[in-house]
Design a protein around this motif. Structure first.
Motif, PDB file in Angstrom:
ATOM      1  N   ALA A  61       4.444  11.327 -10.125  1.00 30.01           N
ATOM      2  CA  ALA A  61       4.513  10.439  -8.959  1.00 30.01           C
ATOM      3  C   ALA A  61       5.970  10.172  -8.577  1.00 30.01           C
ATOM      4  N   ALA A  62       6.831   9.987  -9.569  1.00 29.91           N
ATOM      5  CA  ALA A  62       8.247   9.764  -9.286  1.00 29.91           C
ATOM      6  C   ALA A  62       8.859  10.992  -8.613  1.00 29.91           C
ATOM      7  N   GLY A  63       8.510  12.174  -9.091  1.00 27.34           N
ATOM      8  CA  GLY A  63       9.003  13.399  -8.467  1.00 27.34           C
ATOM      9  C   GLY A  63       8.477  13.573  -7.060  1.00 27.34           C
ATOM     10  N   SER A  64       7.235  13.227  -6.833  1.00 25.64           N
ATOM     11  CA  SER A  64       6.664  13.324  -5.488  1.00 25.64           C
ATOM     12  C   SER A  64       7.317  12.329  -4.540  1.00 25.64           C
ATOM     13  N   ILE A  65       7.596  11.136  -5.022  1.00 26.97           N
ATOM     14  CA  ILE A  65       8.283  10.145  -4.189  1.00 26.97           C
ATOM     15  C   ILE A  65       9.670  10.645  -3.831  1.00 26.97           C
TER      16      ILE A  65
END
Length: 80
Positions: A61-65
């Motif tokens: 999720a952090a990478g997608s954000i």
């Protein structure tokens, strides 16, 4: 057309929904149906698996954000 970074948004939704739908609920249902005793080696290993998958889901999720933020920096709506 309005969201050229649609893949990044879909990746974020996938990262957010991975852990609860694919790992947490099935593990909890298995523990409840099979009557796995709290503190037993099987219970500990299932909870450890769930926690590890939660960490992976948070990292995804952090990478997608970060991808969405990078796409928003260069995105100019209606610029042609």
């Amino acid at each position: 057309m309005l969201l050229p970074f649609f893949g990044n948004v879909v990746g974020l939704l996938g990262a957010v929904s991975f852990w609860p739908l694919t790992v947490y609920f099935p593990v909890e249902m298995y523990i409840a149906q099979r009557g796995v005793a709290r503190g037993s080696p099987r219970w500990v290993s299932l909870k450890t698996l769930s926690a590890c998958c939660l960490v992976v889901s948070i990292a995804a999720a952090a990478g997608s954000i970060a991808d969405v933020i990078d796409a928003l920096k260069v995105y100019r709506p209606f610029s042609g």
